[in-house]
Design a protein around this motif. Structure first.
Motif, PDB file in Angstrom:
ATOM      1  N   LEU A   1       9.936 -35.438  28.442  1.00  0.00           N
ATOM      2  CA  LEU A   1      11.103 -35.182  27.599  1.00  0.00           C
ATOM      3  C   LEU A   1      10.923 -35.635  26.152  1.00  0.00           C
ATOM      4  N   LEU A   2       9.913 -36.460  25.872  1.00  0.00           N
ATOM      5  CA  LEU A   2       9.721 -36.977  24.511  1.00  0.00           C
ATOM      6  C   LEU A   2       9.590 -35.871  23.461  1.00  0.00           C
ATOM      7  N   PRO A   3       8.756 -34.828  23.679  1.00  0.00           N
ATOM      8  CA  PRO A   3       8.663 -33.773  22.659  1.00  0.00           C
ATOM      9  C   PRO A   3       9.989 -33.061  22.414  1.00  0.00           C
ATOM     10  N   VAL A   4      10.789 -32.890  23.465  1.00  0.00           N
ATOM     11  CA  VAL A   4      12.091 -32.232  23.315  1.00  0.00           C
ATOM     12  C   VAL A   4      13.013 -33.091  22.455  1.00  0.00           C
ATOM     13  N   ILE A   5      13.034 -34.388  22.751  1.00  0.00           N
ATOM     14  CA  ILE A   5      13.894 -35.309  21.986  1.00  0.00           C
ATOM     15  C   ILE A   5      13.465 -35.326  20.522  1.00  0.00           C
ATOM     16  N   TRP A   6      12.153 -35.440  20.294  1.00  0.00           N
ATOM     17  CA  TRP A   6      11.644 -35.477  18.916  1.00  0.00           C
ATOM     18  C   TRP A   6      11.983 -34.187  18.183  1.00  0.00           C
ATOM     19  N   SER A   7      11.823 -33.056  18.848  1.00  0.00           N
ATOM     20  CA  SER A   7      12.090 -31.771  18.194  1.00  0.00           C
ATOM     21  C   SER A   7      13.563 -31.622  17.830  1.00  0.00           C
ATOM     22  N   CYS A   8      14.437 -32.145  18.667  1.00  0.00           N
ATOM     23  CA  CYS A   8      15.880 -32.081  18.373  1.00  0.00           C
ATOM     24  C   CYS A   8      16.219 -32.950  17.158  1.00  0.00           C
ATOM     25  N   ILE A   9      15.592 -34.132  17.072  1.00  0.00           N
ATOM     26  CA  ILE A   9      15.847 -35.035  15.952  1.00  0.00           C
ATOM     27  C   ILE A   9      15.351 -34.424  14.645  1.00  0.00           C
ATOM     28  N   ASN A  10      14.168 -33.800  14.679  1.00  0.00           N
ATOM     29  CA  ASN A  10      13.554 -33.262  13.464  1.00  0.00           C
ATOM     30  C   ASN A  10      14.035 -31.865  13.103  1.00  0.00           C
ATOM     31  N   LEU A  11      14.881 -31.295  13.932  1.00  0.00           N
ATOM     32  CA  LEU A  11      15.391 -29.953  13.655  1.00  0.00           C
ATOM     33  C   LEU A  11      16.226 -29.923  12.388  1.00  0.00           C
ATOM     34  N   LYS A  12      16.778 -31.081  12.036  1.00  0.00           N
ATOM     35  CA  LYS A  12      17.621 -31.158  10.832  1.00  0.00           C
ATOM     36  C   LYS A  12      16.833 -30.874   9.558  1.00  0.00           C
ATOM     37  N   ASN A  13      15.494 -31.008   9.633  1.00  0.00           N
ATOM     38  CA  ASN A  13      14.674 -30.704   8.460  1.00  0.00           C
ATOM     39  C   ASN A  13      14.728 -29.229   8.102  1.00  0.00           C
ATOM     40  N   GLY A  14      14.979 -28.386   9.103  1.00  0.00           N
ATOM     41  CA  GLY A  14      15.171 -26.960   8.857  1.00  0.00           C
ATOM     42  C   GLY A  14      13.917 -26.192   8.475  1.00  0.00           C
ATOM     43  N   LYS A  15      12.731 -26.824   8.616  1.00  0.00           N
ATOM     44  CA  LYS A  15      11.496 -26.116   8.298  1.00  0.00           C
ATOM     45  C   LYS A  15      11.128 -25.171   9.439  1.00  0.00           C
ATOM     46  N   LYS A  16      10.430 -24.087   9.094  1.00  0.00           N
ATOM     47  CA  LYS A  16      10.086 -23.100  10.102  1.00  0.00           C
ATOM     48  C   LYS A  16       9.203 -23.688  11.197  1.00  0.00           C
ATOM     49  N   GLU A  17       8.287 -24.569  10.814  1.00  0.00           N
ATOM     50  CA  GLU A  17       7.419 -25.167  11.827  1.00  0.00           C
ATOM     51  C   GLU A  17       8.200 -26.087  12.766  1.00  0.00           C
ATOM     52  N   ASP A  18       9.249 -26.758  12.231  1.00  0.00           N
ATOM     53  CA  ASP A  18      10.098 -27.600  13.081  1.00  0.00           C
ATOM     54  C   ASP A  18      10.919 -26.744  14.031  1.00  0.00           C
ATOM     55  N   ILE A  19      11.433 -25.625  13.533  1.00  0.00           N
ATOM     56  CA  ILE A  19      12.192 -24.706  14.378  1.00  0.00           C
ATOM     57  C   ILE A  19      11.294 -24.121  15.461  1.00  0.00           C
ATOM     58  N   CYS A  20      10.076 -23.745  15.074  1.00  0.00           N
ATOM     59  CA  CYS A  20       9.124 -23.176  16.026  1.00  0.00           C
ATOM     60  C   CYS A  20       8.814 -24.180  17.135  1.00  0.00           C
ATOM     61  N   PHE A  21       8.532 -25.424  16.749  1.00  0.00           N
ATOM     62  CA  PHE A  21       8.207 -26.432  17.759  1.00  0.00           C
ATOM     63  C   PHE A  21       9.415 -26.721  18.641  1.00  0.00           C
ATOM     64  N   PHE A  22      10.602 -26.734  18.057  1.00  0.00           N
ATOM     65  CA  PHE A  22      11.825 -26.946  18.835  1.00  0.00           C
ATOM     66  C   PHE A  22      11.963 -25.876  19.920  1.00  0.00           C
ATOM     67  N   ILE A  23      11.717 -24.628  19.569  1.00  0.00           N
ATOM     68  CA  ILE A  23      11.832 -23.534  20.539  1.00  0.00           C
ATOM     69  C   ILE A  23      10.759 -23.664  21.617  1.00  0.00           C
ATOM     70  N   VAL A  24       9.529 -24.011  21.203  1.00  0.00           N
ATOM     71  CA  VAL A  24       8.445 -24.198  22.173  1.00  0.00           C
ATOM     72  C   VAL A  24       8.774 -25.344  23.132  1.00  0.00           C
ATOM     73  N   ALA A  25       9.236 -26.479  22.590  1.00  0.00           N
ATOM     74  CA  ALA A  25       9.514 -27.655  23.419  1.00  0.00           C
ATOM     75  C   ALA A  25      10.634 -27.396  24.415  1.00  0.00           C
ATOM     76  N   VAL A  26      11.730 -26.802  23.951  1.00  0.00           N
ATOM     77  CA  VAL A  26      12.855 -26.527  24.851  1.00  0.00           C
ATOM     78  C   VAL A  26      12.467 -25.462  25.875  1.00  0.00           C
ATOM     79  N   SER A  27      11.697 -24.461  25.455  1.00  0.00           N
ATOM     80  CA  SER A  27      11.253 -23.432  26.388  1.00  0.00           C
ATOM     81  C   SER A  27      10.382 -24.043  27.479  1.00  0.00           C
ATOM     82  N   MET A  28       9.515 -24.977  27.109  1.00  0.00           N
ATOM     83  CA  MET A  28       8.692 -25.662  28.100  1.00  0.00           C
ATOM     84  C   MET A  28       9.563 -26.485  29.056  1.00  0.00           C
TER      85      MET A  28
END
Length: 392
Positions: free
Chosen positions: A321-348
Motif C-alpha cells: 500500500l505504500l506506493p498508493v499512499i505516496w501517490s495520493c499525497i503527491n497528487l496535489k503537485n498536479g504534474k503529469k508524471e504524478d498523475i500517471c503514477f497515481f493511476i498506475v499505483a491505484v490500478s495495481m
C-alpha cells in the motif's frame, strides 16, 4: 529547443524495460525462460550497483519500505520455524525481494535523474509493449471464442493484461506525440492495446482501464486538449453504439466482462474467487497469529497474505500500500508524471484484489510500479541526498 542528451543510466534502464517486456512475449513465457530472464536483468543491474558507489536517500517512504522488508524477512523466519516449513519459497517473499531490488536500482541509477529521464524510461516501456501488442493479437488472440469461458491464450494471460494496462496508462498520460508519425503510432498502438486487453478478458485489468478513463476525466485540465476530445468522443461513440444496439451491449457483458460465464452464478462470474476468499478467511481464523507459512494459491493478495503469515502479514500488506499512499499525497503537485503514477499505483491496487502476487509479481511483471516509484522518490528527495562514496 535542444533535447537533453540521453545519459548512460537512462539508457540502461530503458534497455532493461525493453528486455523485460520482450521476455514476457508468449513464445518465451511458454518455454519457461521468459520470467527467469526478466528477473535476471534486474539482478544484473543490482550487481552493477556495487561499482557505482553508495548513496543515502532522505525519503521516509523509502526507509519505511526497507524497514517493512526487513520485518517481512523476520516474519518469514518466524512462520517457517513455527510451521516447520520453508516459507521463503512461499507466494510472496521471492517477488517482494525482486520488487525491492528494482526499487533500489531505480533509486541508485536515478541519482541525477530529471523528469525527462523518467518519461524516456516510461515511453520505452510503452513503445515496447505497443509493438508486442500487434503480433500478440495476430498470432495468439485473433479468432478467440468469446462465448466460451476457456481462454484462447493461456501463457500468463493476466500478467500480459496488466502490462498492457500499464502501457495504456503511460501512453495516454505521458507519451507526447509531437509529429504526425508519432500521432499515427499513438492512435494505432492504443487501439491494439485496448483490443488485446479486451481479448485477454482479464477483468482486474478492466477495472484499471475504467479507473484510467475516470482519472483522465477528473484531471482533464492537466491533459492536452486533443486527449480530452479523443476520450470524450470515444466514450460518446461507444455509448451511442450500445444504446442503438442493445444486443451488442448484452454480448459485450456476457462474452467480454463475464468471459462467457453464467451471469446468474456469482461463483462462476468470480471464477471461484468468492469460494477462495471464504476458505482463506476460515483458514486465517484457524491460525490467526503465525499463518501456515506456505498457503495454497488464492486469487486475492490480501487474503492469501494472511493465510501464509497470519497477523504477521501486516508489514507485507503495508509494503503493497505504500506506493498508493505516496501517490495520493503527491497528487496535489498536479504534474503529469504524478498523475500517471497515481493511476498506475491505484490500478495495481485494484488488480491485487483479484490476483495473488500483485502488486509485486509474479516474477517481475509489476516492475514498472517500483521502477517509477523509485525514480520519483529520488527526484523528490534530491535536495537531501548525501553521496558518501563516489565511483572513481
Amino acid at each position: 529547443m535542444r533535447k537533453e542528451a540521453l545519459s548512460k543510466e537512462t539508457f540502461f534502464l530503458c534497455l532493461a524495460c525493453v528486455l523485460s517486456n520482450v521476455s514476457y512475449y508468449p513464445a518465451l513465457v511458454s518455454s519457461g525462460m521468459g520470467r527467469i530472464f526478466a528477473i535476471a536483468i534486474w539482478i544484473f543491474l543490482a550487481i552493477t550497483l556495487l561499482f557505482r558507489g553508495v548513496c543515502f536517500v532522505s525519503s521516509s517512504f523509502f526507509h519505511a519500505h526497507l524497514l517493512l522488508y526487513f520485518m517481512v524477512t523476520l516474519n518469514t523466519v518466524i512462520t517457517s520455524v513455527v510451521n516447520d516449513v520453508n516459507a521463503f519459497y512461499n507466494h510472496f517473499f521471492p517477488v517482494v525481494t525482486i520488487s525491492t531490488i528494482i526499487l533500489i536500482v531505480a533509486i541508485r541509477y536515478g541519482l541525477n535523474f530529471k523528469t525527462v529521464d523518467l518519461k524516456r524510461i516510461c515511453v520505452s516501456y510503452y513503445i515496447t509493449t505497443s509493438i508486442m501488442a500487434i503480433p500478440l493479437f495476430a498470432f495468439y488472440l485473433r479468432g478467440s471464442d468469446f462465448s466460451s469461458s476457456v481462454y484462447g491464450y493461456v501463457f500468463g494471460k493476466n500478467e500480459m493484461a496488466v502490462m498492457l494496462m500499464c502501457s495504456l496508462i503511460i501512453g495516454l498520460v505521458l507519451y507526447e506525440a509531437d509529429n504526425r508519425l508519432k500521432r499515427v503510432f499513438k492512435i494505432v498502438s492504443i487501439l491494439f492495446l485496448l483490443i488485446d486487453i479486451l481479448y485477454l478478458r482479464c477483468r482486474s485489468s478492466f477495472l484499471g482501464v475504467a479507473f484510467l478513463l475516470g482519472s483522465i476525466s477528473i484531471y482533464s485540465n492537466k491533459m492536452t486538449q486533443k486527449l480530452r476530445i479523443a476520450v470524450v468522443f470515444g466514450l460518446l461513440v461507444v455509448s451511442l453504439y450500445f444504446i442503438a444496439n442493445l444486443e451488442s451491449f448484452e454480448t459485450f457483458l456476457n462474452q467480454i466482462i463475464y468471459a462467457g460465464r453464467d451471469s446468474s452464478d456469482m461463483s462462476s462470474l468470480a471464477s471461484g474467487r468468492d469460494l477462495q476468499v471464504k476458505w482463506g478467511i476460515n483458514a486465517f481464523l484457524n491460525s490467526p497469529i503465525w499463518g501456515y507459512g506456505v498457503g495454497p494459491s488464492l486469487d486475492c493478495f490480501y487474503v492469501s497474505a494472511i493465510v501464509s503469515y497470519g497477523l504477521l502479514a501486516w508489514p507485507l500488506i503495508a509494503m503493497a500500500l505504500l506506493p498508493v499512499i505516496w501517490s495520493c499525497i503527491n497528487l496535489k503537485n498536479g504534474k503529469k508524471e504524478d498523475i500517471c503514477f497515481f493511476i498506475v499505483a491505484v490500478s495495481m491496487f485494484l488488480v491485487s484484489l483479484f490476483e495473488e502476487q500483485a502488486p509485486f509479481g509474479p516474477g517481475s511483471r509489476c516492475y514498472i510500479l517500483w521502477l517509477m516509484w523509485g525514480i520519483l522518490l529520488q527526484i523528490n528527495s534530491r535536495g537531501s541526498i548525501v553521496q558518501i562514496i563516489t565511483k572513481k
